[in-house]
Design an enzyme around this catalytic site. Sequence first.
Site, mmCIF file in Angstrom:
data_model
loop_
_atom_site.group_PDB
_atom_site.id
_atom_site.type_symbol
_atom_site.label_atom_id
_atom_site.label_comp_id
_atom_site.label_asym_id
_atom_site.label_seq_id
_atom_site.Cartn_x
_atom_site.Cartn_y
_atom_site.Cartn_z
ATOM 1 N N HIS A 88 39.337 19.136 3.153
ATOM 2 C CA HIS A 88 38.118 19.258 4.049
ATOM 3 C C HIS A 88 37.656 17.948 4.243
ATOM 4 C CE1 HIS A 88 34.292 20.691 5.391
ATOM 5 N NE2 HIS A 88 34.320 21.513 4.808
ATOM 6 N N TYR A 117 22.286 27.548 2.353
ATOM 7 C CA TYR A 117 22.905 26.593 3.186
ATOM 8 C C TYR A 117 23.551 27.213 4.300
ATOM 9 C CZ TYR A 117 25.859 22.418 3.862
ATOM 10 O OH TYR A 117 26.558 21.132 4.448
ATOM 11 N N THR A 177 28.014 16.972 10.130
ATOM 12 C CA THR A 177 27.381 18.279 9.857
ATOM 13 C C THR A 177 25.871 17.965 9.181
ATOM 14 O OG1 THR A 177 28.099 18.562 7.497
ATOM 15 C CG2 THR A 177 29.424 19.657 8.946
#
Length: 795
Positions: free
Chosen positions: A470, A586, A599
Site C-alpha cells: 500500500h 473513515y 488521500t
Amino acid sequence: MAEAHQAVAFQFTITPEGIDLQLSHQALRQVYLSGLRSWKKRVTRLKNNVITGVYPASPSSWLFVVIAILATMYTRSDPSMGLIAKIQEHLPVSDSLSIQCRTVVSAVLFSTLLWLLLIFTMRLCLKQLLSYHGWMYEQHGKVSNTTKIWAAMVRIFSGRQPLLYSYQGSLPNLPVPAVKDTVKRYLESACLLMSDSEYERMTTLAKEFESSLGNRLQWYLKLKAMWASNYVSDWWEEYVYLMGRGPLMVNSNYYGMDFLYVTPTPIQAARAGNTLHACLLYRRKLNREEIKPVILNVPLCAAQCERIFNTTRIPGEETDSLIHWQDSEYVAVFHRGRYFRLWLYHAGRMLSPREIEHQIQHILDDPSPPATGEAKLAALTAGDRIPWAQARKEFFSSGVNKRSLDCIEKAAFFVALDDDEQGMMGDDPAGNLDRYAKSLLHGKCYDRWFDKSFTVVLYKNGKNGLNVEHSWADAPIMAHVWEYVMTTDCFQLGYTEEGHCKGDVASSLPPPTRLTWDIPAECQERIERSLAVAQTLADDVDFHVLPIQDFGKGSIKKCKISPDAFIQIALQLAYYRNRGSFTLTYEASMTRLFREGRTETVRSCTSESCTFVRALEGGEEVCRHLFRTAAEKHQHLYRMAMTGGGIDRHLFCLYIVSKYLGEESPFLKEVLSETWRLSTSQTPLQQVELFDFVNHPDYTTCGGGFGPVADDGYGVSYIIIGENMINLHISCKHSCPQTVSTPYVRIHLQTLFKGVVRNRHGSDNGKLVWRRQGKGNLVNKRGSVDRKRNPTGRD
C-alpha cells in the site's frame, strides 16, 4: 547446464601456449540487443521529458515563434522593442560572422526566450484555472455561467494530446486550511460521538490549541507548503506507512479479484501467459507515457504511477524504505516453495503470451524440491518488520542469499503460482468466494512476497488476482492497471479453442532459472516465528464478499441521490443495528486534483445521517427530505475533502510539526488516537470504455478489499458495477465477538440494499418513503420486499 554457458559472453583459459579465448556470439548478440532496447527507452524517456516540459505548448511551436519573429523583422518591424539589438551587442560570437548572421542568431535567442515565457504564462494560467473547484458544488444539470467560462478557458490553455505526466507541472499545490476552520469541522464531526462532558472537555482543548500552539504550528506548515509540492504526502508515506512496525499482511496490503462469473481459461500456465504479457504491455505504455491522463473534468495527478513496477519495500529496524529501479526485464516466480527468475524479454523483444505460457509450464513441471528453509522464506515479509529487518541484515547481506534476494527485490513484480482452486464455484459459491478473498489477502502467509509493489496470484483452475503493497500508491492506481490487464487478457489477446495462448514459441528460449539459498538453522527459526505471527493474524480475519445484483447505481440515481452517499448511509444504518450505537467512520477520498495528492478522510458519520437512522429505527415514516439532507451533507464533506478542505490530514501534519518542535498538544494527541471502527473505501471503475456490460454482462470485475483497521471494527470496500450491481468486501476479526461479519452482512446490508428503494418501479410520485417491517426488512410504502435473484445464495 547449457543455459548457464549461454549466459557467458566470453570464456578464457590460460594454457602453456597462451590464452585461449572463446567468444559466445549468441550471448554477445543478447547483450547487444538488451543494450539497444535500453538505449531506445532512454531516448523515449528524453523525448517525453521534452514534450512534458514544454506542455501545454509543443516543441514544434518553437519553430512557429521563430518564423513569426523573423517574418516580422523582414517587414522592418522590431517586435522585441529593442531587445534583439541588446542581445546582439552582448552576443559572444566571432567577428567573422556577418551582421545579418548576428541578427538572425539574436532573433532566434529572443524567440526562444519569448517561447519559454509564453509556456510559463500558459502553465501559470492553467494552474490558476485548475485551482477553481466551484464546478464540484453545482447541482447536476445546472451549470453556472462562471463554470462554463472556466471550462472554455481550460480547453484553451490545455494542449492537445497530453502525455501521462503532461499536466503535472500545471497542477495546483494542496492548500493549507485555516486552523479555526479545521477545528470547527472536527468538533462538528465529534459532537455526536461524545457525551456532553466529553464534548465540553474537547471543546476547551480545541480552543486552547487554536489560540496558542496551533498558530505556531500552522506557520511552519505554511512554510513547508510553499517549499514542497505537497505538504502532506511525504509525511503520510513515511509516518503512516513506512514507520509501521506491524505486519503488512492484512494490516496494510490489499487485494484485487478476477472476473466474478467468468474464467477465460482453466489452464493455469495459459492464464499466466496472457496476464503477465498484459502487465508488460501496460508497463510499456507507462514508460512511453501513452496512458491517457485520468480526467475528472480536470486532470488528476499521475505521480503515483511512477512506482507501479520495479518497486520494493525494504525493511528497516526503525523505518522501511521504498526502492524503485528504472527497469527490470524479469519477474520472480514462486511455486511449491521454490523461487525462479523468469526473463520476460529475449533477443531484445518482449516474450509473447504463448512463450510466457511455455516458461510457466516449465516451472509447473519442475519436480525439484525446495532447498532447506526456502519453502516458507516469504513468511519474513508477512510478520513484524523489525525481525525481518534484523534477519535481512544478518543472513541476506552477502553471498548467495543476497544475490537471490536482490533478484526478487529488483524484479518487475512478483508472481505466485498456487496449487489451490479458487473462485465463486461448487456447491458453496458464497463460502468459496469468501475463501478466495482470504487467499488473495494473506494466502498461506509464506506464498506471497508482501514487500513487492504487487504480487500476481494465479490459481490452478485459471483464476487470478492481486496482492498489493500500500505505501507506494493508493488503490485506484493499481485498479487502473488491473482493469487494463483483465480486459486485454480476454478481449485483445484471447485464447485458442483448447484454452492455450495464441502464438508460437522460439526454439532458442532459455528456461527459467532456480534461485539458490543457504538458509542456516537460526534463520529458519526466525522464519518460523514470523510465520506464527502471520498465521495467527490470518486465522483471525473473518471475510465476506457480497455481490448484490439487480440493484445498483441506476436505481439510486433515479432517486437523485449520490450512490456513494447512499452506500455510506446504509453502512451507518447497518452498524447501528449491529452495535446499537454510532462510531467514527473513515471513508477514503482522493486529493489527486492537487500535485502529488493521495488521500483525505471523509468522516461519514454525520449528525444528519444519525438523525435519519434514529428516525428509521424509531418506526417513524421518513420522508425523502430527511434522507436527502443526509446524502447532501455527505456529498458536501466528500467535495470538501477532495478540494483540500478535509480535517484529518491537516491535523496529522500539525501533529508531526509539534513532534519536530518537541511540543505537546493534548488536543492533537487525543484526535490522533481516535479509533476508526468503521473503515470504508470505494474502488472506482475508471476505464468504463474497456468493459461492455451490455454484450458481455458476465465479464464483471469483483473489485477488491482490505483487512479491518481496528480489532473491534470493520473494513468495508465496495465497487459499483454498471447500473445494476454493487460488490462489497467486508472484513472483521473472529477474536471480537461483536464483529461477526456474517450477520452484519446477511441481516443488515442485504435487506437494506435490496429492499429499501422500489422507486425505479414508481411509487408515491417519486417520493422516497420507508417504514420498518419486522426485525430486519426495510420495505417501501406499498409493503413490497425485493425477492430477486441473489448470486451468492445468501439469505
